[in-house]
Motif scaffolding. Structure first.
Motif, PDB file in Angstrom:
ATOM      1  N   ALA A  73       0.873  -1.178   0.000  1.00  0.00           N
ATOM      2  CA  ALA A  73       0.000   0.000   0.000  1.00  0.00           C
ATOM      3  C   ALA A  73       0.909   1.226   0.000  1.00  0.00           C
ATOM      4  CB  ALA A  73      -0.925   0.013   1.218  1.00  0.00           C
ATOM      5  N   PRO A  74       0.474   2.338  -0.622  1.00  0.00           N
ATOM      6  CA  PRO A  74       1.365   3.482  -0.835  1.00  0.00           C
ATOM      7  C   PRO A  74       1.478   4.417   0.366  1.00  0.00           C
ATOM      8  CG  PRO A  74      -0.743   3.936  -1.840  1.00  0.00           C
ATOM      9  CD  PRO A  74      -0.839   2.539  -1.290  1.00  0.00           C
ATOM     10  N   PHE A  75       1.712   3.837   1.536  1.00  0.00           N
ATOM     11  CA  PHE A  75       1.820   4.645   2.749  1.00  0.00           C
ATOM     12  C   PHE A  75       3.264   4.674   3.243  1.00  0.00           C
ATOM     13  CE2 PHE A  75      -2.630   2.983   3.194  1.00  0.00           C
ATOM     14  CZ  PHE A  75      -3.266   4.209   3.025  1.00  0.00           C
ATOM     15  N   THR A  76       3.643   5.816   3.798  1.00  0.00           N
ATOM     16  CA  THR A  76       4.908   5.938   4.510  1.00  0.00           C
ATOM     17  C   THR A  76       4.615   5.814   6.006  1.00  0.00           C
ATOM     18  OG1 THR A  76       5.838   7.394   2.825  1.00  0.00           O
ATOM     19  CG2 THR A  76       6.868   7.443   5.010  1.00  0.00           C
ATOM     20  N   ILE A  77       5.437   5.038   6.708  1.00  0.00           N
ATOM     21  CA  ILE A  77       5.220   4.776   8.131  1.00  0.00           C
ATOM     22  C   ILE A  77       6.141   5.646   8.967  1.00  0.00           C
ATOM     23  CG2 ILE A  77       5.082   3.019   9.924  1.00  0.00           C
ATOM     24  CD1 ILE A  77       3.194   2.547   7.550  1.00  0.00           C
ATOM     25  N   GLU A  78       5.560   6.330   9.952  1.00  0.00           N
ATOM     26  CA  GLU A  78       6.326   7.089  10.944  1.00  0.00           C
ATOM     27  C   GLU A  78       6.028   6.479  12.315  1.00  0.00           C
ATOM     28  OE1 GLU A  78       6.020  11.402  10.800  1.00  0.00           O
ATOM     29  OE2 GLU A  78       6.076  11.477  12.992  1.00  0.00           O
ATOM     30  N   PHE A  79       7.054   5.964  12.960  1.00  0.00           N
ATOM     31  CA  PHE A  79       6.853   5.213  14.204  1.00  0.00           C
ATOM     32  C   PHE A  79       7.408   5.979  15.397  1.00  0.00           C
ATOM     33  CE2 PHE A  79       8.047   2.093  17.422  1.00  0.00           C
ATOM     34  CZ  PHE A  79       6.881   1.348  17.524  1.00  0.00           C
ATOM     35  N   HIS A  80       6.664   5.934  16.513  1.00  0.00           N
ATOM     36  CA  HIS A  80       7.088   6.553  17.760  1.00  0.00           C
ATOM     37  C   HIS A  80       6.921   5.554  18.901  1.00  0.00           C
ATOM     38  CE1 HIS A  80       7.176  10.707  16.087  1.00  0.00           C
ATOM     39  NE2 HIS A  80       6.261  10.206  15.279  1.00  0.00           N
ATOM     40  N   GLU A  81       7.901   5.477  19.773  1.00  0.00           N
ATOM     41  CA  GLU A  81       7.762   4.622  20.949  1.00  0.00           C
ATOM     42  C   GLU A  81       6.654   5.147  21.862  1.00  0.00           C
ATOM     43  OE1 GLU A  81       8.964   1.775  21.820  1.00  0.00           O
ATOM     44  OE2 GLU A  81      10.329   1.537  20.108  1.00  0.00           O
ATOM     45  N   GLU A  82       6.533   6.470  21.955  1.00  0.00           N
ATOM     46  CA  GLU A  82       5.503   7.070  22.804  1.00  0.00           C
ATOM     47  C   GLU A  82       5.109   8.419  22.222  1.00  0.00           C
ATOM     48  OE1 GLU A  82       5.711   9.247  26.997  1.00  0.00           O
ATOM     49  OE2 GLU A  82       5.879   7.051  27.246  1.00  0.00           O
ATOM     50  N   THR A  83       3.833   8.711  22.257  1.00  0.00           N
ATOM     51  CA  THR A  83       3.343  10.025  21.862  1.00  0.00           C
ATOM     52  C   THR A  83       2.044  10.295  22.589  1.00  0.00           C
ATOM     53  OG1 THR A  83       2.862  11.479  19.985  1.00  0.00           O
ATOM     54  CG2 THR A  83       1.976   9.245  19.879  1.00  0.00           C
ATOM     55  N   GLY A  84       1.628  11.549  22.606  1.00  0.00           N
ATOM     56  CA  GLY A  84       0.358  11.866  23.246  1.00  0.00           C
ATOM     57  C   GLY A  84      -0.801  11.273  22.483  1.00  0.00           C
ATOM     58  N   GLU A 107       2.927   3.386  22.291  1.00  0.00           N
ATOM     59  CA  GLU A 107       2.084   3.773  23.424  1.00  0.00           C
ATOM     60  C   GLU A 107       1.602   5.204  23.228  1.00  0.00           C
ATOM     61  OE1 GLU A 107       2.353   4.073  28.343  1.00  0.00           O
ATOM     62  OE2 GLU A 107       4.059   3.378  27.146  1.00  0.00           O
ATOM     63  N   GLN A 108       0.336   5.456  23.575  1.00  0.00           N
ATOM     64  CA  GLN A 108      -0.210   6.806  23.584  1.00  0.00           C
ATOM     65  C   GLN A 108      -0.481   7.229  25.034  1.00  0.00           C
ATOM     66  OE1 GLN A 108      -2.903   7.825  19.799  1.00  0.00           O
ATOM     67  NE2 GLN A 108      -3.791   6.221  21.048  1.00  0.00           N
ATOM     68  N   ARG A 117     -13.857  10.916  24.433  1.00  0.00           N
ATOM     69  CA  ARG A 117     -13.712   9.917  25.484  1.00  0.00           C
ATOM     70  C   ARG A 117     -12.260   9.443  25.538  1.00  0.00           C
ATOM     71  NH1 ARG A 117     -18.971   7.033  22.983  1.00  0.00           N
ATOM     72  NH2 ARG A 117     -20.572   8.080  24.204  1.00  0.00           N
ATOM     73  N   GLU A 118     -11.791   9.204  26.740  1.00  0.00           N
ATOM     74  CA  GLU A 118     -10.418   8.727  26.901  1.00  0.00           C
ATOM     75  C   GLU A 118     -10.292   7.314  26.351  1.00  0.00           C
ATOM     76  OE1 GLU A 118      -7.118   7.906  30.441  1.00  0.00           O
ATOM     77  OE2 GLU A 118      -9.074   8.794  30.914  1.00  0.00           O
ATOM     78  N   TRP A 119      -9.172   7.040  25.664  1.00  0.00           N
ATOM     79  CA  TRP A 119      -8.918   5.703  25.142  1.00  0.00           C
ATOM     80  C   TRP A 119      -7.585   5.233  25.707  1.00  0.00           C
ATOM     81  CZ3 TRP A 119     -11.810   2.611  21.717  1.00  0.00           C
ATOM     82  CH2 TRP A 119     -11.191   1.431  21.306  1.00  0.00           C
ATOM     83  N   ALA A 120      -7.627   4.227  26.564  1.00  0.00           N
ATOM     84  CA  ALA A 120      -6.402   3.686  27.147  1.00  0.00           C
ATOM     85  C   ALA A 120      -5.535   3.080  26.051  1.00  0.00           C
ATOM     86  CB  ALA A 120      -6.743   2.634  28.199  1.00  0.00           C
ATOM     87  N   SER A 121      -4.253   3.466  26.015  1.00  0.00           N
ATOM     88  CA  SER A 121      -3.387   3.063  24.900  1.00  0.00           C
ATOM     89  C   SER A 121      -2.024   2.598  25.382  1.00  0.00           C
ATOM     90  CB  SER A 121      -3.227   4.237  23.925  1.00  0.00           C
ATOM     91  OG  SER A 121      -4.455   4.834  23.604  1.00  0.00           O
TER      92      SER A 121
END
Length: 336
Positions: A73-84, A107-108, A117-121
């Protein structure tokens, strides 16, 4: 992932290659090949080397380069160990002009669902946002929410969990089905065909979608489709009324392959509105159910959900006729 790393992995996927051959193919120096191979090893790709050259032995379970490798699929992936919030990051990237970008986080810390609504991540789940720029009017955007729900449900079912969609975008698993299966996570089968979740059973939420956009009356500037999927999480880390793939299966799923399947299905559907509706209907738990819907205008509609029509409007048969609901909070009612 750089273009050079991607090209190296594509070639090593076909078998061992010497550094010299890779350098010739990619028109770079041998030193550049070595540098990129070392960078891939730092990302936990297992690349062995001997007199015959480099060989790709194993791919990491998760991470940006891992998801990018083999993604159709024509997507570029940007990965983060943690973000808001991956949605918030995607909005920032949209302001910078990015498109066809997927923000993934291990992790978010500030994940959210519909209606704020809060979503536990926590770590172990799948938290991602897709940034696209569809050439469509804003009125059609609900279709992308439906497409995301179908994409998640497709990957969930292929992993071995028989889930379905509650209008418009919650992916659910029936608790009664799990109880009937001995809570083992295995699918019940009849003549080799998986049994759908019992529509009268207690349902647990497995995944959700949050779609945000910016645009004008006649066009969409950008669209962010956020997905939260309870993947490899234990039950005690989940909110009440939720479940996870680990809980259902009794084992972990390969998150890299799972995310790839979600992205590939979403990409396949996003430009085919008729097929989105067809696939959504096939996966829906809501149709044929007694429902209570709190509409965006504050009204309450109670009746039988009979269909969904373009661009995602729910049709509910009530005592006063058919109500068309464009947005709202849907609840499946148990039989009295």
């Amino acid at each position: 992932m750089t273009n050079t790393r991607r090209a190296i992995l594509e070639r090593l996927a076909d078998g061992p290659r010497s550094g010299e051959a890779l350098a010739d193919d990619l028109d770079v120096s041998r030193a550049a090949i070595w540098k990129q191979v070392e960078a891939l090893r730092e990302q936990d790709f297992v690349i062995e080397s001997d007199d015959e050259g480099y060989a790709l032995v194993d791919v990491p379970e998760y991470g940006g380069d891992a998801i990018q490798f083999g993604l159709d699929a024509p997507f570029t992936i940007e990965f983060h160990e943690e973000t808001g919030s991956t949605n918030d990051l995607a909005r920032e990237r949209a302001a910078d002009g990015a498109e066809d970008l997927v923000i993934v986080a291990e992790e978010q810390t500030g994940g959210r669902g519909r209606l704020d609504r809060e979503w536990a991540s926590p770590s172990g789940g799948i938290w991602l946002s897709i940034l696209v720029r569809p050439d469509r009017p804003p009125a059609t955007i609900p279709l992308f929410t439906l497409a995301a729900a179908v994409a998640i449900t497709t990957a969930v079912r292929e992993s071995g969990v028989d889930a379905g969609i509650k209008w418009p975008n919650d992916v659910l698993v029936s608790e009664r089905q799990r109880a009937n299966d001995g809570s083992s996570g295995e699918q019940s089968e009849s003549d080799g065909v998986p049994v759908s979740p019992d529509p009268d059973g207690e349902e647990a939420k497995l995944a959700g979608v949050l779609t945000e956009m910016e645009g004008e009356a006649d066009r969409v500037e950008w669209l962010v489709v956020g997905m939260g999927i309870n993947a490899n999480l234990d039950a005690d880390r989940l909110p009440d009324g939720s479940t996870s793939l680990r809980t259902e299966l009794g084992e972990d799923v390969n998150r890299r392959l799972f995310v790839q399947r979600v992205l590939e299905t979403f990409d396949d559907l996003r430009n085919d509105p008729d097929r989105i509706l067809e696939r959504w209907r096939a996966d829906a738990l809501t149709l044929g159910r007694e429902v209570r819907v709190e509409t965006a205008s504050g009204d309450t509609v109670v009746g039988t959900a009979v269909d969904v029509e373009h661009p995602g409007t729910l049709l509910v048969e009530t005592e006063d006729g058919v109500e068309r609901i464009h947005a709202g909070d849907c609840e499946h009612l148990r039989p009295t």
